[in-house]
Design an enzyme around this catalytic site. Structure first.
Site, short mmCIF file in Angstrom:
data_model
loop_
_atom_site.label_atom_id
_atom_site.label_comp_id
_atom_site.label_asym_id
_atom_site.label_seq_id
_atom_site.Cartn_x
_atom_site.Cartn_y
_atom_site.Cartn_z
N CYS A 65 -46.32 -17.83 18.59
CA CYS A 65 -47.34 -18.69 19.19
C CYS A 65 -48.69 -18.55 18.49
O CYS A 65 -49.64 -19.23 18.84
CB CYS A 65 -47.47 -18.39 20.68
SG CYS A 65 -45.94 -18.65 21.60
N SER A 103 -37.56 -17.04 29.92
CA SER A 103 -37.37 -18.19 29.05
C SER A 103 -35.94 -18.24 28.55
O SER A 103 -35.29 -17.20 28.36
CB SER A 103 -38.34 -18.12 27.86
OG SER A 103 -38.16 -19.21 26.99
N THR A 148 -39.50 -34.77 36.23
CA THR A 148 -38.05 -34.68 36.42
C THR A 148 -37.50 -33.43 35.75
O THR A 148 -37.81 -33.15 34.59
CB THR A 148 -37.36 -35.93 35.83
OG1 THR A 148 -37.91 -37.09 36.43
CG2 THR A 148 -35.86 -35.88 36.07
N HIS A 184 -34.75 -19.74 25.56
CA HIS A 184 -34.43 -19.64 24.13
C HIS A 184 -34.47 -18.22 23.59
O HIS A 184 -34.04 -17.97 22.48
CB HIS A 184 -35.32 -20.58 23.30
CG HIS A 184 -36.70 -20.08 23.04
ND1 HIS A 184 -37.77 -20.42 23.82
CD2 HIS A 184 -37.20 -19.29 22.06
CE1 HIS A 184 -38.86 -19.85 23.34
NE2 HIS A 184 -38.54 -19.15 22.27
N GLN A 211 -39.50 -11.43 27.12
CA GLN A 211 -38.86 -10.65 26.06
C GLN A 211 -37.80 -9.68 26.57
O GLN A 211 -37.02 -9.17 25.78
CB GLN A 211 -39.92 -9.87 25.27
CG GLN A 211 -40.76 -10.73 24.35
CD GLN A 211 -39.96 -11.38 23.23
OE1 GLN A 211 -38.90 -10.89 22.85
NE2 GLN A 211 -40.46 -12.47 22.70
N GLY A 266 -41.36 -20.38 28.59
CA GLY A 266 -41.94 -19.13 29.05
C GLY A 266 -43.44 -19.19 29.22
O GLY A 266 -44.00 -18.66 30.20
#
Length: 376
Positions: free
Chosen positions: A324, A197, A235, A199, A177, A69
């Site tokens: 974070c 994102s 990749t 996860h 979120q 994200g």
């Protein structure tokens, strides 16, 4: 350990993990290669891209996979800015953006960009009226987060998007979120670009996605990049992309059920807090426009880090802010932005609910909070 920090990370779902393993064993070629093994990877990647695009009401040609994200946020903003006329150097954002963008916009403000940081109201909401008053002739981009992970506030994307569309100003939103928790339609909200994102929705870590409307002019960060239509070098992780798409389909199909589950838990928690309501404050108790799974709490007189460590000792994993920013020993920026002083902001903890969170877990967790308050 009972996990009550689902906003920071979530365990991968069984279906997403199953797809990841299958694709890793079958579609392991480079998706940009021309041989048959590469072609299988390319087709798997294309199918994954189409699934995510359909869930967003978006054009699949505008979906690009990223390393998460935060990377999606930064690459999207960089690519959009590079595509703008150099005279369009005014950016509008908010004081409560995720750290990935907040720090980047601070950097841009030191590199010649004129950056306006909107201040939210006491509930964490941005006023469309205030936004309109800050627009300038040289405003090129507005970037406003959809939902805040620390205080749970939800911004009115459709109203903002409509305003900006009429003024031909690019609109990006960090939807990390909210994807899978709130309905998102890039067309209905007049969004030019978003970031999401995996996860956060029970997909694998290390993969996210950016969407940029194919009609929008943007330029690659690194000239000559070939992967993801030039958006990102390297990749592509095809197994993770397939698992991301699987998790996305699953979470969107369960959205209404999960929302009701979160709201029931939140209402139960509010009821349990009544004996300590003057000491333990749920900031979103009376706020409708907030994420149902985020429970921002302030415990008067007790620092959040102490509460977090005590909860950990009792087997509960909670948070004191954005994952974070762990270890920075700083008060929550969203809380100071909505009017808390630094000492009050340091008394903040966050509980974020997941699909697996139970009513009993909320009850025993509340008992732990009671014990912490009584024994402090």
């Amino acid at each position: 350990m009972i996990y009550l920090d689902y906003a920071a990370t979530t365990p991968i779902s069984d279906s997403a993990l199953d797809i990841y393993c299958k694709v890793a064993k079958t579609a392991y070629g480079n998706s940009s290669s021309l041989h048959d093994i590469g072609d299988l990877s390319a087709r798997t990647l294309s199918a994954s891209r189409k699934i995510i695009a359909n869930l967003l009401g978006a054009n699949e040609k505008g979906v690009f996979f990223t390393g998460g994200g935060s990377e999606a946020n930064i690459l999207t903003v960089q690519s959009l800015l590079k595509g703008l006329n150099s005279k369009k150097n005014h950016i509008i954002t908010t004081q409560i953006e995720h750290s990935s963008l907040h720090t980047y916009f601070k950097t841009l403000s030191n590199e010649g960009y004129d950056v306006t940081f909107l201040i939210p109201d006491e509930n964490g909401h941005i006023s469309v009226y205030d936004l309109e008053n800050q627009l300038k002739q040289n405003t090129g981009l507005v970037s406003i987060q959809h939902g805040n992970s620390e205080i749970g506030s939800i911004q009115p994307l459709k109203e903002i998007g409509h305003l900006l569309k009429n003024k031909d100003i690019l609109f990006h939103s960090d939807c990390v979120q909210t994807f899978g928790k709130l309905p998102i339609s890039v067309e209905n909200s007049y969004l030019d670009a978003i970031s999401i994102s995996a996860h956060k929705i029970y997909g694998p870590k290390g993969i996210g996605a950016a969407y940029i409307n194919p009609a929008i002019h943007w330029q690659p960060l690194i000239a000559g990049t070939t992967h993801e239509s030039g958006f990102r070098p390297g990749t592509v992780d095809v197994p993770s992309a397939a698992a991301f798409a699987t998790a996305a389909q699953e979470i969107v199909s369960e959205m209404e059920e999960n929302t009701e589950h979160f709201l029931q838990l939140k209402r139960h928690f509010i009821g349990l807090l009544k004996p300590f309501k003057d000491k333990i404050i749920l900031l979103t108790e009376d706020i409708d426009q907030s994420l149902p799974n985020i429970l921002p709490i302030v415990i008067k007189g007790i620092e959040g880090q102490y509460t977090m460590l005590e909860c950990n000792r009792h087997g509960y994993a909670i948070s004191t802010g954005s994952a974070c920013q762990v270890g920075m020993q700083a008060p929550s920026r969203p809380l100071t932005a909505i009017g808390f002083d630094e000492q009050q902001a340091k008394q903040y903890i966050r509980v974020s609910l997941g699909k697996q969170t139970t009513k009993q877990q909320i009850e025993t967790f509340t008992e732990t909070l009671y014990s912490i308050v009584k024994n402090f």
